[in-house]
Design an enzyme around this catalytic site. Structure first.
Site, mmCIF file in Angstrom:
data_model
loop_
_atom_site.group_PDB
_atom_site.id
_atom_site.type_symbol
_atom_site.label_atom_id
_atom_site.label_comp_id
_atom_site.label_asym_id
_atom_site.label_seq_id
_atom_site.Cartn_x
_atom_site.Cartn_y
_atom_site.Cartn_z
ATOM 1 N N ILE A 140 0.832 -1.230 0.129
ATOM 2 C CA ILE A 140 0.004 0.038 0.118
ATOM 3 C C ILE A 140 0.750 1.202 -0.100
ATOM 4 C CG2 ILE A 140 -1.650 1.417 1.490
ATOM 5 C CD1 ILE A 140 -2.952 -1.383 2.346
ATOM 6 N N ASN A 147 1.943 4.672 7.455
ATOM 7 C CA ASN A 147 1.369 3.681 6.732
ATOM 8 C C ASN A 147 2.135 2.374 7.558
ATOM 9 O OD1 ASN A 147 -0.051 2.020 4.390
ATOM 10 N ND2 ASN A 147 1.958 1.588 4.098
ATOM 11 N N SER A 175 -7.762 0.548 9.474
ATOM 12 C CA SER A 175 -8.276 -0.904 8.815
ATOM 13 C C SER A 175 -9.763 -1.108 9.093
ATOM 14 C CB SER A 175 -7.364 -2.009 9.461
ATOM 15 O OG SER A 175 -7.989 -3.051 9.232
ATOM 16 N N TYR A 185 -4.562 -6.533 17.170
ATOM 17 C CA TYR A 185 -4.588 -5.648 15.731
ATOM 18 C C TYR A 185 -5.718 -4.895 15.724
ATOM 19 C CZ TYR A 185 -4.338 -4.652 10.723
ATOM 20 O OH TYR A 185 -4.290 -4.217 9.356
ATOM 21 N N LYS A 198 -6.301 -0.460 15.345
ATOM 22 C CA LYS A 198 -6.687 0.052 14.228
ATOM 23 C C LYS A 198 -7.652 1.083 14.626
ATOM 24 C CE LYS A 198 -3.591 -1.170 11.163
ATOM 25 N NZ LYS A 198 -2.568 0.031 10.546
ATOM 26 N N ILE A 217 -6.561 -6.444 1.361
ATOM 27 C CA ILE A 217 -5.687 -6.001 0.217
ATOM 28 C C ILE A 217 -4.512 -7.046 -0.014
ATOM 29 C CG2 ILE A 217 -4.388 -4.126 -0.687
ATOM 30 C CD1 ILE A 217 -7.275 -3.436 -0.207
#
Length: 288
Positions: A42, A113, A181, A196, A200, A228
């Site tokens: 990304i 990112n 996310s 995780y 996010k 993704i």
């Protein structure tokens, strides 16, 4: 930001862009951007999308050095790769300062990112040192980047000059974009990744909060990708991927290139009235 006594905001302290045409608002020509976690996936797609002078940060993927040279050659912009550990404030602050000096004395856009996944199943049985690592990269790293960038944006807006005292041209407001996310909105099935998901969700709310604090010199937003095709999800077995594809209305994983438009929008003057928001790009996963 709001008055601490009344909770009200000052009127007319920001200005809209002066162009009546749409496409020029998306241009980042002559501006400086930093994209962390940009050695591949990304982050690299974002660096290709901007058309700005761009510094790409990587942790261990030294292919970023070749990618930077390719971006320079392809787009005729300045691009350089930097190995930066985002989990240390002093390292992040120093790296941003170095880049500002090397890139025309200015900073316009920062895309935070960098991020790592949780691959250890249920939280109750997972290693606590991995929890700390995920939170350190995903949350601390994002906030360190935000702080380092905002210090430059505040100075640029107050003084109207580059770091070396030259008139600052074509600077409106800083733009901070964090990669969050869809996992900050929903609980993924069937994989278990509490740490995780929590990291996010924290990023999404941090950007909303920073948007309020930074009114007048910068905007802060986040983007929440769905599944993704990148290295961060390479550990997921094909059988598990088929399970979550069943839950995606568009029936497939996204490509990194399909996120370019969202990031360019938030980075540019086209989003001049957009701050404190999160854009979900997930093929419809969160819609049902």
């Amino acid at each position: 930001m709001a008055d601490m006594n009344t909770g009200t905001f000052k009127h007319d302290i920001t200005e809209p862009p002066k162009s009546n045409l749409v496409l020029p608002l998306f241009s980042l020509k002559g501006r400086t951007a930093i994209v962390s976690g940009a050695g591949a996936g990304i982050g690299l797609a974002i660096a290709h999308a901007f058309g700005a002078n761009v510094a790409i940060w990587y942790n261990s993927n030294k292919k970023a050095l070749d990618e930077a040279a390719n971006i320079e050659k392809t787009y005729g912009v300045k691009c350089k790769a930097y190995q930066v550990n985002v989990t240390t404030w002093e390292t992040v602050e120093a790296a941003v300062g170095e880049i500002v000096k090397e890139f025309n004395g200015r900073l316009d856009v920062f895309v935070a990112n960098s991020g790592i996944a949780w691959e250890d199943g249920s939280f109750i049985d997972g290693p606590l040192d991995t929890m700390q690592k995920v939170l350190k990269v995903n949350v601390d790293g994002t906030l360190f980047c935000a702080r380092a960038a905002a210090l430059h944006w505040r100075r640029q807006k107050q003084e109207g000059t580059t770091i070396d005292g030259q008139p600052l041209e074509n600077f409106t407001y800083g733009s901070f974009i964090a990669t969050a996310s869809m996992s900050g909105h929903i609980v993924n099935i069937p994989q278990q990744q509490t740490v995780y998901n929590a990291s996010k969700a924290a990023i999404i709310h941090a950007c909303r909060s920073l948007a309020i604090e930074w009114v007048g010199f910068a905007r802060a937003n986040s983007i929440s990708p769905g599944y993704i095709k990148t290295d961060i999800s390479a550990f997921i077995p094909a059988q598990t991927k088929n399970v979550f594809k069943d839950k995606i209305p568009m029936g497939r994983e996204g490509e990194p290139e399909e996120l370019k438009g969202a990031y360019l929008y938030l980075a540019s003057d086209a989003s001049s009235y957009t701050t404190g928001t999160d854009i979900i790009v997930d093929g419809g996963y969160c819609a049902p």
